[in-house]
Motif scaffolding. Structure first.
Motif, PDB file in Angstrom:
ATOM      1  N   ASN A 107      -9.129   3.752 -20.724  1.00 51.29           N
ATOM      2  CA  ASN A 107      -8.505   3.359 -21.983  1.00 51.29           C
ATOM      3  C   ASN A 107      -8.157   1.875 -21.903  1.00 51.29           C
ATOM      4  N   ASP A 108      -8.975   1.054 -22.570  1.00 52.69           N
ATOM      5  CA  ASP A 108      -8.853  -0.395 -22.455  1.00 52.69           C
ATOM      6  C   ASP A 108      -7.877  -0.950 -23.493  1.00 52.69           C
ATOM      7  N   GLY A 109      -6.620  -0.518 -23.392  1.00 57.69           N
ATOM      8  CA  GLY A 109      -5.587  -1.025 -24.281  1.00 57.69           C
ATOM      9  C   GLY A 109      -5.761  -0.603 -25.727  1.00 57.69           C
ATOM     10  N   SER A 110      -6.232   0.612 -25.966  1.00 53.82           N
ATOM     11  CA  SER A 110      -6.458   1.089 -27.335  1.00 53.82           C
ATOM     12  C   SER A 110      -5.146   1.139 -28.117  1.00 53.82           C
ATOM     13  N   ARG A 111      -5.250   0.801 -29.391  1.00 54.10           N
ATOM     14  CA  ARG A 111      -4.079   0.820 -30.266  1.00 54.10           C
ATOM     15  C   ARG A 111      -4.037   2.057 -31.153  1.00 54.10           C
ATOM     16  N   ASP A 112      -5.063   2.873 -31.082  1.00 54.66           N
ATOM     17  CA  ASP A 112      -5.068   4.102 -31.872  1.00 54.66           C
ATOM     18  C   ASP A 112      -4.749   5.284 -30.960  1.00 54.66           C
ATOM     19  N   ALA A 113      -5.200   6.474 -31.326  1.00 52.31           N
ATOM     20  CA  ALA A 113      -4.852   7.698 -30.584  1.00 52.31           C
ATOM     21  C   ALA A 113      -5.907   8.065 -29.539  1.00 52.31           C
ATOM     22  N   THR A 114      -6.605   7.074 -28.979  1.00 50.96           N
ATOM     23  CA  THR A 114      -7.639   7.356 -27.974  1.00 50.96           C
ATOM     24  C   THR A 114      -7.064   8.078 -26.766  1.00 50.96           C
ATOM     25  N   LEU A 115      -5.933   7.599 -26.261  1.00 51.83           N
ATOM     26  CA  LEU A 115      -5.321   8.205 -25.080  1.00 51.83           C
ATOM     27  C   LEU A 115      -4.933   9.647 -25.340  1.00 51.83           C
ATOM     28  N   ALA A 129      -6.215  11.656 -27.592  1.00 49.93           N
ATOM     29  CA  ALA A 129      -7.434  12.446 -27.776  1.00 49.93           C
ATOM     30  C   ALA A 129      -8.045  12.827 -26.431  1.00 49.93           C
ATOM     31  N   ALA A 130      -8.035  11.893 -25.481  1.00 50.06           N
ATOM     32  CA  ALA A 130      -8.582  12.174 -24.151  1.00 50.06           C
ATOM     33  C   ALA A 130      -7.769  13.243 -23.438  1.00 50.06           C
ATOM     34  N   ARG A 131      -6.452  13.152 -23.547  1.00 51.92           N
ATOM     35  CA  ARG A 131      -5.595  14.151 -22.892  1.00 51.92           C
ATOM     36  C   ARG A 131      -5.752  15.525 -23.530  1.00 51.92           C
ATOM     37  N   GLN A 132      -5.833  15.562 -24.855  1.00 50.93           N
ATOM     38  CA  GLN A 132      -5.983  16.845 -25.536  1.00 50.93           C
ATOM     39  C   GLN A 132      -7.321  17.496 -25.218  1.00 50.93           C
ATOM     40  N   TRP A 133      -8.341  16.684 -25.069  1.00 51.80           N
ATOM     41  CA  TRP A 133      -9.653  17.243 -24.734  1.00 51.80           C
ATOM     42  C   TRP A 133      -9.662  17.812 -23.317  1.00 51.80           C
ATOM     43  N   GLY A 134      -8.883  17.180 -22.429  1.00 55.20           N
ATOM     44  CA  GLY A 134      -8.782  17.688 -21.061  1.00 55.20           C
ATOM     45  C   GLY A 134      -9.632  16.962 -20.050  1.00 55.20           C
ATOM     46  N   VAL A 135      -9.791  15.644 -20.212  1.00 55.56           N
ATOM     47  CA  VAL A 135     -10.535  14.886 -19.199  1.00 55.56           C
ATOM     48  C   VAL A 135      -9.789  14.962 -17.869  1.00 55.56           C
ATOM     49  N   ASN A 136     -10.542  14.857 -16.786  1.00 57.44           N
ATOM     50  CA  ASN A 136      -9.937  15.010 -15.463  1.00 57.44           C
ATOM     51  C   ASN A 136      -9.083  13.810 -15.061  1.00 57.44           C
ATOM     52  N   TYR A 137      -9.554  12.610 -15.409  1.00 66.10           N
ATOM     53  CA  TYR A 137      -8.856  11.403 -14.966  1.00 66.10           C
ATOM     54  C   TYR A 137      -8.827  10.378 -16.105  1.00 66.10           C
ATOM     55  N   ILE A 138      -7.743   9.605 -16.161  1.00 64.08           N
ATOM     56  CA  ILE A 138      -7.602   8.539 -17.152  1.00 64.08           C
ATOM     57  C   ILE A 138      -7.147   7.264 -16.442  1.00 64.08           C
ATOM     58  N   VAL A 139      -7.919   6.199 -16.614  1.00 56.20           N
ATOM     59  CA  VAL A 139      -7.507   4.861 -16.162  1.00 56.20           C
ATOM     60  C   VAL A 139      -6.982   4.142 -17.393  1.00 56.20           C
ATOM     61  N   ASN A 140      -5.717   3.774 -17.388  1.00 53.94           N
ATOM     62  CA  ASN A 140      -5.069   3.277 -18.596  1.00 53.94           C
ATOM     63  C   ASN A 140      -4.647   1.820 -18.447  1.00 53.94           C
ATOM     64  N   PHE A 141      -5.149   0.961 -19.346  1.00 56.06           N
ATOM     65  CA  PHE A 141      -4.711  -0.433 -19.432  1.00 56.06           C
ATOM     66  C   PHE A 141      -3.715  -0.560 -20.577  1.00 56.06           C
ATOM     67  N   LYS A 142      -2.637  -1.296 -20.350  1.00 56.37           N
ATOM     68  CA  LYS A 142      -1.646  -1.480 -21.398  1.00 56.37           C
ATOM     69  C   LYS A 142      -2.104  -2.478 -22.459  1.00 56.37           C
ATOM     70  N   GLN A 143      -3.042  -3.367 -22.087  1.00 62.44           N
ATOM     71  CA  GLN A 143      -3.619  -4.290 -23.062  1.00 62.44           C
ATOM     72  C   GLN A 143      -5.119  -4.400 -22.806  1.00 62.44           C
ATOM     73  N   ASN A 144      -5.837  -4.861 -23.798  1.00 60.66           N
ATOM     74  CA  ASN A 144      -7.284  -4.944 -23.695  1.00 60.66           C
ATOM     75  C   ASN A 144      -7.701  -5.995 -22.665  1.00 60.66           C
ATOM     76  N   LYS A 145      -8.555  -5.586 -21.724  1.00 59.62           N
ATOM     77  CA  LYS A 145      -9.024  -6.486 -20.668  1.00 59.62           C
ATOM     78  C   LYS A 145     -10.517  -6.745 -20.729  1.00 59.62           C
ATOM     79  N   GLY A 146     -11.216  -6.078 -21.621  1.00 59.60           N
ATOM     80  CA  GLY A 146     -12.640  -6.327 -21.763  1.00 59.60           C
ATOM     81  C   GLY A 146     -13.488  -5.283 -21.053  1.00 59.60           C
ATOM     82  N   LEU A 147     -14.753  -5.206 -21.494  1.00 57.90           N
ATOM     83  CA  LEU A 147     -15.661  -4.184 -20.991  1.00 57.90           C
ATOM     84  C   LEU A 147     -15.930  -4.309 -19.494  1.00 57.90           C
ATOM     85  N   ALA A 148     -16.083  -5.540 -19.004  1.00 48.51           N
ATOM     86  CA  ALA A 148     -16.418  -5.743 -17.587  1.00 48.51           C
ATOM     87  C   ALA A 148     -15.304  -5.225 -16.669  1.00 48.51           C
ATOM     88  N   LYS A 149     -14.064  -5.596 -16.967  1.00 45.35           N
ATOM     89  CA  LYS A 149     -12.945  -5.144 -16.130  1.00 45.35           C
ATOM     90  C   LYS A 149     -12.734  -3.636 -16.255  1.00 45.35           C
TER      91      LYS A 149
END
Length: 362
Positions: A65-73, A75-95
């Motif tokens: 989750n690259d600092g999303s401002r909507d309900a992405t996080l 949605a991922a938790r409700q779906w049941g993904v195994n792991y979430i890497v969460n950025f508090k602000q957008n860092k870009g695709l490469a990072k």
């Protein structure tokens, strides 16, 4: 000496693992998705992912989750993904990509598949992506899209995609037909060697790096789905071209600095040399007095050329040090991830033997 009955749990675990290593290798696949404001499309992309694949014992899912401002996080938790890497602000695709690779390796992935959260790629083709790795024919597999048949690509974008891939093939000395494709698979060995230093995208730099470091790499044809949303990676075609070319040139200069700066030093030295020869001709004819400016220009160009060559030599020394640092980083990563994997296996074995002893006691 202790008998098998009185052996400590760690010795029992080592014995069990040695027996396991003589059997077929347990293969764990983790599928990662970099996300930025993907609440509307994330469930569609996740639902399409495979649950079982031939040759794979375990499939898990990781979201960056690259600092999303909507309900992405959410949605991922409700779906049941195994792991979430969460950025508090957008860092870009490469990072985000590199953070996902680190997360997958730390969770014991043997194969890592990277795909997009906008459901751009056909998830059924993941099996095709991992086949060369399972057969030990390659360590990196890039999915080649049918660019000319993709309806939502404009004619200009199709031409630029082909041109960009051609440039990357020349810079990396590889035969990857679709360099910008983010649909790709990495073996554990290749993932531990990956490094991305630019902030824009990982797709081009990783191919140049893999090609220059002789990491086995191949490509397989994959299908694409209809467009759910426009690309967020660039605002315009020409902005994308500019950033992509800077990324390619920068990556090439990092891995082949001497060759790059040698090419750059040749024009000023040749031009300066020709102007200098012209001045000498006039000088020996006795008419060189009025051509002092040519002599100054020739000396300036030749000095610039030799300074450029010196920069190439210094860059080559730095590139050698960079390679040594990358080898050190690889071994440190290997030790770190192996320790984490051993801890997980010991924990799983301890929990399993605890449950078994409890059942036997009852």
């Amino acid at each position: 000496p202790m008998g098998q009955r009185g052996s400590p749990p760690i010795l029992k675990f080592i014995t069990m693992r040695n027996k396991k290593n003589t059997m077929d290798k347990y293969m764990k696949l983790i599928i990662q998705m970099p996300c930025y404001n993907e609440a509307e499309t994330l469930n569609i992309a996740l639902d399409a992912l495979p649950r079982k694949l031939e040759g794979i014992d375990c499939i898990e899912y990781l979201i960056i989750n690259d600092g999303s401002r909507d309900a992405t996080l959410q949605a991922a938790r409700q779906w049941g993904v195994n792991y979430i890497v969460n950025f508090k602000q957008n860092k870009g695709l490469a990072k985000g990509f590199m953070a996902g690779i680190d997360g997958c390796l730390s969770k014991g992935a043997d194969i890592i598949v990277n795909t997009d959260a906008d459901n751009q790629y056909c998830a059924e083709d993941i099996s095709k992506l991992i086949e060369p790795i399972l057969r030990e024919e390659a360590d990196i597999v890039v999915g080649a899209r049918p660019i000319d048949k993709t309806e939502h690509f404009s004619p200009v974008k199709k031409k630029l995609q082909h041109f960009g891939s051609w440039v990357v093939r020349k810079a990396s000395n590889t035969q990857i037909p679709d360099a910008p494709s983010g649909f790709r698979a990495y073996s554990r060995e290749a993932a531990m060697r990956m490094n991305v230093v630019n902030d824009y995208t990982y797709t081009l730099e990783t191919i140049v790096q893999a090609g220059r470091e002789k990491i086995p790499m191949t490509s397989v044809p994959v299908r694409t789905n209809g467009e759910l949303r426009p690309s967020r990676l660039f605002n315009s075609i020409w902005g994308y071209v500019k950033k992509s070319m800077i990324t390619i040139i920068r990556a090439y200069m990092m891995y082949k600095p001497l060759k790059c700066f040698t090419f750059l030093c040749i024009p000023p030295i040749l031009v300066g040399g020709m102007i200098g020869i012209r001045f000498l001709i006039f000088y020996f004819k006795g008419t060189g007095t009025g051509h002092v400016q040519s002599l100054i220009l020739a000396c300036t160009l030749i000095i610039i050329g030799f300074l450029t060559l010196m920069m190439g030599l210094l860059g080559d020394i730095l590139a050698s040090n960079k390679k040594l640092l990358e080898d050190t980083q690889y071994h440190v990563r290997r030790i770190e991830y192996d320790i984490l994997q051993n801890k997980r296996e010991i924990k799983e074995y301890s929990e399993g033997t605890g449950d078994a002893e409890g059942d036997a006691h009852e």
